[in-house]
Each structure stands twice: as structure tokens, then as C-alpha cells.
Design an enzyme around this catalytic site. Structure first.
Site, PDB file in Angstrom:
ATOM      1  N   TYR A 169       0.861  -1.189   0.000  1.00  0.00           N
ATOM      2  CA  TYR A 169       0.000   0.000   0.000  1.00  0.00           C
ATOM      3  C   TYR A 169       0.894   1.235   0.000  1.00  0.00           C
ATOM      4  O   TYR A 169       1.525   1.567   1.024  1.00  0.00           O
ATOM      5  CB  TYR A 169      -0.889   0.038   1.239  1.00  0.00           C
ATOM      6  CG  TYR A 169      -1.934  -1.043   1.330  1.00  0.00           C
ATOM      7  CD1 TYR A 169      -2.271  -1.849   0.253  1.00  0.00           C
ATOM      8  CD2 TYR A 169      -2.624  -1.254   2.525  1.00  0.00           C
ATOM      9  CE1 TYR A 169      -3.242  -2.819   0.347  1.00  0.00           C
ATOM     10  CE2 TYR A 169      -3.602  -2.230   2.630  1.00  0.00           C
ATOM     11  CZ  TYR A 169      -3.909  -3.013   1.551  1.00  0.00           C
ATOM     12  OH  TYR A 169      -4.865  -3.981   1.655  1.00  0.00           O
ATOM     13  N   GLY A 225     -17.042   2.886  -1.019  1.00  0.00           N
ATOM     14  CA  GLY A 225     -17.771   4.146  -0.952  1.00  0.00           C
ATOM     15  C   GLY A 225     -19.027   4.178  -1.789  1.00  0.00           C
ATOM     16  O   GLY A 225     -19.832   5.108  -1.667  1.00  0.00           O
ATOM     17  N   SER A 243     -21.960   4.080   0.479  1.00  0.00           N
ATOM     18  CA  SER A 243     -21.762   4.880   1.694  1.00  0.00           C
ATOM     19  C   SER A 243     -22.848   5.930   1.871  1.00  0.00           C
ATOM     20  O   SER A 243     -23.009   6.490   2.961  1.00  0.00           O
ATOM     21  CB  SER A 243     -20.406   5.586   1.639  1.00  0.00           C
ATOM     22  OG  SER A 243     -20.401   6.560   0.599  1.00  0.00           O
TER      23      SER A 243
END
Length: 336
Positions: free
Chosen positions: A58, A214, A217
Site C-alpha cells: 500500500y 464508498g 456509503s
């Protein structure tokens, strides 16, 4: 809000009912604010979150260093309660391109050495290869993690995005505490074979993507423009007609959330929480505001009528588009 806890499988530790996925603080979702990211990790620990999830790829090590900074600067009592889960094995070049996975035993130990240094810890709580290396038997990869456990560098074996057969082979090699895999209202494939297998073997599930990056969301608009360094700009579920159809599902979920006086995100997370005590949702909050909203899901009770309404609003297999681009889907043992 009271933080509940759950067992990370029959061989793993007890962890908070929600974990914090830290990937978005470093990569794949556009630019992030480092100071706010560290403050969000601190706020999570203060709220009782114990499970922090990261990966050595990451941001090419950036995320591990960020998590290490957050742990180093947290109050000692909070730092000591933290359990760190690390994914390894994904290969990238200096331009950020993906070039496969490496599960060879020597590589496993090499990756672990660098992760321990970047995190600033003396052990990793859960260690797992991010995707199965097709050229290395899972028994060899898991066996190397078991050797790291024997030497005290790792506490528990984890798996990530693998199918039922691979889970069985891994568990026959060494005790497996946890499987990390995508699970949400829009991604329910694990219910067919994978979840029954983990439950049979006493392996917990940490569910990532509980808000479908998302998409569910309640904050993603139809006209939102994504940055070029945002993974979702290339994700099938965020494209054209797929996006419109998926946001129609969100509108149906929003009606249920509004009747209950909670947010769409809280409803979606609460649904994952309702699926079993062996499932720990990872929330990918990058700010304290979003973290607070996500933690509010712990106070949401979904009764049978609520669950039925949610199932009607977002039926299984209702999502439009695959969860990854075709090239990435090809690396998912969990989809085979």
C-alpha cells in the site's frame, strides 16, 4: 457507542467488532492527508478499535510507515491494545504497476523482515499473502508463516481472497485464524461456499469493502469526478450504466436508513455485522468524521423486518459490474 468484541477464529485473538482498514490513507483512493490519517488511527484506538489492517504494498511501504507512526505516537495503553494485520506478496514496479504475487518461503520471510522494520513492532499479529501465488503451493506459503510464528515474528496465519479448497489446504498445513475477503450488500459471493467452509473450520472472516469502496456509503454522487489515481475510476461498478444502476440500489437503501434515523453507511455496515459473530467488518475511514459515522453502526439494531426490507432493496447478485477490472479478477482464487 460501546465497542463490542469478537473472536478472530478459534485459533486467533479477540478483536474489536469493527476493524480499521488503512489502505486508503496511502493508495488507490486519491490523495490523503497524512496528519488526518494518523489522527484517525488515534481516534479509532481511543474508541476501542483494536484491529488495524495494512499491506506492505500500500503506497510501496508508505502505509506501514504511517501505521507505525500512529502506533508510536499513540498513548502506550492504546498502542498495546492494537493488533496489526499485514498483507504481503503483491509485486509492483517503480511506476506503481502490478506484476504478480510472490508466495515463495524465502520471499515471505523477506517481506516480513521489511514490514517489521517499517511498522516498528517486534511481531505482526496476523500475516497473510494478499493473493494466492499460482506458482507456489499454498502449503509452502503458509508453512513459511508458521515458521515465522515459531520464531516469534508473527502470531497468527491469515488468508486473503482464496476459495474453499485453498482454505482447506492451508488449514491442513497450520492453524488459520482468519480469512480477509470482500463482503458487503453488493458482494455476497462468499455465502455460497467460502463462508460455510470458514465456519466449519473455525476461521473468522474480516470483511473488507463493506461500503463497496464508498459506492454504498450514501456519499457518492452520480456526477462525481474521480481523480486519475483513484482506483474507482477504473472499477466496473463505478462506470456508466453500472454506476447508475448501483446508485439506484443505494437510493432504495437510503429510504430504509431514513426510516430508522441512521445513515446509509451505518445501515450497510450494520447489515454486515448482523451476518454473524465470526465476521469483523473493516471500515476504510480516512478521516475522523467518516470514522465516527462508521462506528455509529454499532448502535444500529436491525430487526427481522429491517433485514427483510434491506434484502428486498438490495437483493443478492443485484450489483451491476464486477468488483475488480478483468485483469485483477483473474488473480482471485476466491472467484474460481
Amino acid at each position: 457507542m460501546m465497542m463490542r468484541t469478537r473472536n478472530l477464529g478459534t485459533t486467533g485473538p479477540r478483536v474489536s467488532a469493527l476493524g480499521l482498514g488503512c489502505m486508503g490513507m496511502s493508495a488507490l483512493y486519491g490523495d490523503a492527508d497524512r496528519a488526518e490519517s494518523v489522527a484517525t488511527v488515534h481516534a479509532a484506538l481511543e474508541a476501542g478499535v483494536t484491529l488495524l489492517d495494512t499491506g506492505d504494498f500500500y503506497g510501496m511501504g508508505h502505509n506501514e510507515m504511517l501505521v507505525g507512526e500512529a502506533l508510536r505516537t499513540a498513548p502506550p495503553a492504546r498502542r498495546e491494545q492494537a493488533l496489526v494485520s499485514v498483507k504481503f506478496g503483491a509485486l509492483r514496479d517503480p511506476d506503481g504497476n502490478w506484476s504478480g504475487y510472490d508466495g515463495r518461503p524465502a520471499a515471505v520471510k523477506n517481506f516480513a523482515a521489511y514490514s517489521l522494520q517499517r511498522l516498528g513492532v517486534d511481531h505482526i499479529d496476523v500475516y497473510r499473502i494478499a493473493r494466492l501465488d499460482p506458482d507456489v503451493p499454498v502449503e509452502e506459503t503458509v508453512g513459511a508463516i508458521a515458521e515465522l510464528i515459531e520464531k516469534g515474528h508473527v502470531r497468527h496465519v491469515g488468508l486473503s481472497e482464496v476459495g474453499a479448497e485453498t482454505i482447506r489446504r492451508a488449514a491442513a498445513t497450520a492453524p488459520v485464524a482468519d480469512l480477509q475477503i470482500e463482503y458487503s450488500l453488493l458482494s455476497r459471493g462468499i455465502e455460497r461456499d467460502i463462508l460455510p467452509t470458514t465456519r466449519e473450520l473455525g476461521i473468522a472472516v474480516t470483511a473488507y469493502g463493506v461500503l463497496s469502496r464508498g459506492l454504498i456509503s450514501g456519499h457518492f454522487s452520480r456526477d462525481r469526478q474521480l481523480a486519475a489515481n483513484d482506483f474507482r475510476a477504473h472499477s466496473p461498478r463505478f462506470q456508466g450504466d453500472n454506476l447508475r444502476r448501483n446508485l439506484d440500489l443505494v437510493d432504495a437503501l437510503r429510504a430504509i436508513a431514513e426510516r430508522k434515523g441512521v445513515t446509509v453507511a451505518q445501515t450497510a455496515i450494520a447489515w454486515v455485522l448482523s451476518r454473524g459473530e465470526d465476521i469483523v467488518p473493516l471500515v476504510g475511514a480516512r478521516t475522523r468524521e467518516r470514522l465516527t459515522e462508521s462506528l455509529g453502526a454499532l448502535d444500529v439494531t436491525l430487526d427481522p423486518a429491517d433485514l427483510a426490507a434491506i434484502e428486498e432493496a438490495v437483493p443478492a447478485d443485484a450489483a451491476a459490474g464486477e468488483r475488480y477490472p478483468a485483469a485483477a479478477m483473474a488473480h482471485l482464487d476466491s472467484e474460481r
